[in-house]
Write a protein that holds these residues in place. Structure first.
Motif, short mmCIF file in Angstrom:
data_model
loop_
_atom_site.label_atom_id
_atom_site.label_comp_id
_atom_site.label_asym_id
_atom_site.label_seq_id
_atom_site.Cartn_x
_atom_site.Cartn_y
_atom_site.Cartn_z
N GLY A 103 0.80 -1.21 0.00
CA GLY A 103 0.00 0.00 0.00
C GLY A 103 0.84 1.26 0.00
O GLY A 103 2.06 1.22 -0.05
N ARG A 104 0.16 2.42 0.11
CA ARG A 104 0.82 3.70 -0.09
C ARG A 104 0.77 4.65 1.11
O ARG A 104 1.27 5.76 1.01
CB ARG A 104 0.21 4.39 -1.33
CG ARG A 104 0.41 3.58 -2.60
CD ARG A 104 -0.19 4.26 -3.82
NE ARG A 104 -0.12 3.42 -5.00
CZ ARG A 104 0.93 3.31 -5.80
NH1 ARG A 104 2.02 4.01 -5.54
NH2 ARG A 104 0.91 2.52 -6.85
N THR A 105 0.15 4.25 2.22
CA THR A 105 0.32 5.01 3.44
C THR A 105 1.69 4.69 4.01
O THR A 105 2.32 3.70 3.60
CB THR A 105 -0.77 4.67 4.46
OG1 THR A 105 -0.80 3.24 4.63
CG2 THR A 105 -2.12 5.15 4.00
N PHE A 106 2.20 5.48 4.95
CA PHE A 106 3.61 5.35 5.31
C PHE A 106 3.96 4.00 5.91
O PHE A 106 5.01 3.43 5.60
CB PHE A 106 4.03 6.50 6.23
CG PHE A 106 4.99 7.43 5.56
CD1 PHE A 106 6.35 7.14 5.47
CD2 PHE A 106 4.54 8.60 4.98
CE1 PHE A 106 7.22 7.98 4.83
CE2 PHE A 106 5.41 9.46 4.33
CZ PHE A 106 6.76 9.15 4.25
N GLY A 107 3.10 3.46 6.77
CA GLY A 107 3.41 2.15 7.32
C GLY A 107 3.38 1.06 6.27
O GLY A 107 4.31 0.26 6.15
N ALA A 108 2.31 1.05 5.48
CA ALA A 108 2.17 0.04 4.43
C ALA A 108 3.24 0.20 3.36
O ALA A 108 3.77 -0.78 2.83
CB ALA A 108 0.78 0.12 3.80
N MET A 109 3.57 1.46 3.04
CA MET A 109 4.62 1.73 2.06
C MET A 109 5.98 1.25 2.57
O MET A 109 6.80 0.71 1.82
CB MET A 109 4.66 3.24 1.79
CG MET A 109 5.73 3.70 0.83
SD MET A 109 5.54 5.45 0.41
CE MET A 109 5.89 6.24 1.98
N SER A 110 6.21 1.42 3.86
CA SER A 110 7.48 0.98 4.45
C SER A 110 7.57 -0.53 4.53
O SER A 110 8.67 -1.10 4.46
CB SER A 110 7.64 1.59 5.85
OG SER A 110 7.60 3.00 5.79
N ALA A 111 6.42 -1.19 4.67
CA ALA A 111 6.41 -2.65 4.67
C ALA A 111 6.68 -3.22 3.29
O ALA A 111 7.09 -4.38 3.14
CB ALA A 111 5.05 -3.16 5.18
N THR A 112 6.44 -2.41 2.26
CA THR A 112 6.64 -2.83 0.87
C THR A 112 8.13 -3.02 0.59
O THR A 112 8.93 -2.11 0.78
CB THR A 112 6.05 -1.79 -0.09
OG1 THR A 112 4.63 -1.78 0.07
CG2 THR A 112 6.40 -2.09 -1.54
N GLY A 113 8.50 -4.20 0.12
CA GLY A 113 9.91 -4.51 -0.11
C GLY A 113 10.39 -4.16 -1.50
O GLY A 113 10.94 -5.01 -2.21
N GLN A 114 10.17 -2.92 -1.91
CA GLN A 114 10.60 -2.45 -3.24
C GLN A 114 11.23 -1.06 -3.12
O GLN A 114 10.60 -0.06 -3.44
CB GLN A 114 9.42 -2.40 -4.21
CG GLN A 114 8.76 -3.74 -4.49
CD GLN A 114 7.76 -3.65 -5.61
OE1 GLN A 114 8.08 -3.28 -6.74
NE2 GLN A 114 6.51 -4.00 -5.32
N PRO A 115 12.46 -0.95 -2.65
CA PRO A 115 13.08 0.36 -2.42
C PRO A 115 13.24 1.19 -3.67
O PRO A 115 13.39 2.42 -3.57
CB PRO A 115 14.43 -0.01 -1.80
CG PRO A 115 14.69 -1.42 -2.22
CD PRO A 115 13.35 -2.07 -2.28
N ASP A 116 13.22 0.57 -4.83
CA ASP A 116 13.36 1.32 -6.08
C ASP A 116 12.02 1.66 -6.72
O ASP A 116 11.96 2.23 -7.80
CB ASP A 116 14.21 0.53 -7.09
CG ASP A 116 15.63 0.31 -6.59
OD1 ASP A 116 16.15 1.22 -5.90
OD2 ASP A 116 16.21 -0.75 -6.86
N ASN A 117 10.93 1.29 -6.04
CA ASN A 117 9.60 1.55 -6.58
C ASN A 117 9.25 3.03 -6.42
O ASN A 117 9.60 3.67 -5.43
CB ASN A 117 8.56 0.69 -5.85
CG ASN A 117 7.21 0.70 -6.53
OD1 ASN A 117 6.56 1.72 -6.62
ND2 ASN A 117 6.79 -0.47 -6.99
N ALA A 118 8.53 3.57 -7.40
CA ALA A 118 8.16 4.98 -7.36
C ALA A 118 7.35 5.33 -6.13
O ALA A 118 7.35 6.48 -5.69
CB ALA A 118 7.37 5.34 -8.62
N CYS A 119 6.65 4.36 -5.55
CA CYS A 119 5.82 4.65 -4.37
C CYS A 119 6.66 4.99 -3.14
O CYS A 119 6.14 5.54 -2.17
CB CYS A 119 4.88 3.48 -4.07
SG CYS A 119 5.63 2.08 -3.24
#
Length: 405
Positions: free
Chosen positions: A147-163
């Motif tokens: 997801g795109r809120t800060f917690g969900a975005m931080s859980a996302t394992g794609q550091p090179d993703n635009a999000c």
């Protein structure tokens, strides 16, 4: 509101959107004016075969009559309420969801990312209160999307993703490990790890299903080490993968599971379900929402969930998914077809998936591309073999056109 009711032309509506809206989307150049079943129609009434379904949202079909009726009836009775009084739609939906999934408690949200945010917060609070102030680390998968809120975005394992790019540092407390690598997940856990959080099928990551060994191994490891297993079923949930929830395909049960998308039948709703023990972490004032559990959205969800269960759309997803993936494997330039139920990804070689997506659009089929090599399809779960055959022929023509350039 249909275009014909506004007094404007389609181009005038598009111009207004371009002038006033902040654009973060790659727009298709058409106006979605109406939809029904497996089709979406533009301003001229041209039908588009919808294998996008609002990104896995319209699982019971576009504008399902049962859902539409539920929305209209509830809107006339109680449009919105704050979350202090009880409401009928909330209570009835809570019972149906929890009993169907074998979970104890539910907390309503508005979207998938909010549901994941709530799941993260519940796990961290449970860990801090039960084991100490530093016990809040969560291990997630590389190439995941939450997801795109800060917690969900931080859980996302794609550091090179635009999000994630350009927003400064991420929320601390997350560690990442390769998907489907059980030993790597075990090694990533420390004495301060409270949870492992994964998608049963990585959708945005390219449609990669978890293996049986990985899922059962994670459940066993979590049980042995007092670690919570969190499952993000925002996209896989509610019959998409050939079972009511994807975790049922593996014969396991999570401590917390998030859901959204198909749950609302086209209306915005999300939720988490948790075991009674873990749910105790949320106490008065620790979490809340103004619109979560909205009466109209809960009524729509009750209708959509009932429709999916009564029509056995999980069974249809399993049957049509197997049929469709077998056909897709015969496409030219295919490297791999993978998926679970009707969450389907096709990876190509020597042709660009974005070009294929646009060539499909030109032929009135709606699909999406992931990166430059994968197209993803999440059609309504009511599709038939005829719909699959039509989509296959369009994709084949699209691939041949792109390859010839």
């Amino acid at each position: 509101m249909k275009l014909s009711e506004t007094g404007f032309t389609a181009n005038e509506i598009k111009d207004k959107a371009k002038k006033y809206m902040i654009e973060t989307y790659e727009r298709f150049d058409f106006l979605a004016d109406s939809a029904n079943g497996v089709y979406m129609y533009d301003e001229n009434g041209t039908p588009y075969l919808d294998f996008y379904a609002g990104i896995a949202v319209n699982s019971v079909g576009n504008c399902c009559e049962r859902v539409v009726d539920a929305v209209c009836e509830q809107a006339k009775t109680l449009m919105q309420s704050f979350n202090y009084p009880y409401t009928v739609p909330q209570a009835l939906l809570a019972e149906k969801v929890c009993t169907t999934l074998g979970m104890d408690k539910i907390f309503y949200q508005n979207t998938g990312t909010e549901a994941n945010e709530a799941m993260i917060k519940m796990a961290r609070k449970y860990g801090v209160e039960k084991y100490g102030p530093n016990h809040y680390n969560i291990v997630t998968a590389e190439n995941s999307f939450h997801g795109r809120t800060f917690g969900a975005m931080s859980a996302t394992g794609q550091p090179d993703n635009a999000c994630q790019i350009g927003f400064g540092g991420m929320v601390p407390g997350f560690t990442y490990a390769p998907y489907n690598d059980l030993q790597a997940f075990k090694d990533a856990c420390t004495e301060n790890t409270i949870a492992i959080m994964i998608e049963p099928v990585q959708g945005e990551g390219g449609v990669h299903p978890a293996t049986q060994e990985f899922m059962t191994g994670l459940r066993k490891f979590c049980d042995e080490n007092n670690i919570l297993l969190l499952l993000d079923e925002v996209q896989t949930g509610w019959c998409r993968t050939g079972a009511v929830m994807s975790f049922m395909n593996y014969g396991i049960k999570p401590d917390i599971v998030s859901m959204a998308k198909a749950m609302g039948g086209g209306m915005p709703i999300g939720a988490i379900c948790a075991t009674e023990e873990v749910a105790k972490a949320f106490t008065a004032g620790s979490h809340g929402t103004t619109f979560g559990g909205h009466p109209v959205c809960c009524a729509a969800s009750y209708a959509a969930v009932s429709e999916m269960l009564e029509k056995d759309l999980a069974g249809n997803a399993k049957k049509m998914g197997e049929y469709f993936m077998k056909k897709l494997s015969a496409l030219p330039h295919v490297k791999e077809v993978r998926g679970q139920g009707l969450l389907v990804g096709v990876e190509f070689e020597d042709v660009d998936s974005v070009d294929i997506k646009h060539a499909c659009f030109d032929r009135k089929l709606l699909v999406t591309a992931i990166g430059s090599s994968v197209i993803r399809m999440v059609p309504p779960l009511i599709i038939t073999e005829s719909d699959c055959d039509k989509a296959y022929e369009i994709i084949r023509e699209a691939v041949e056109e792109v390859a010839a350039k």
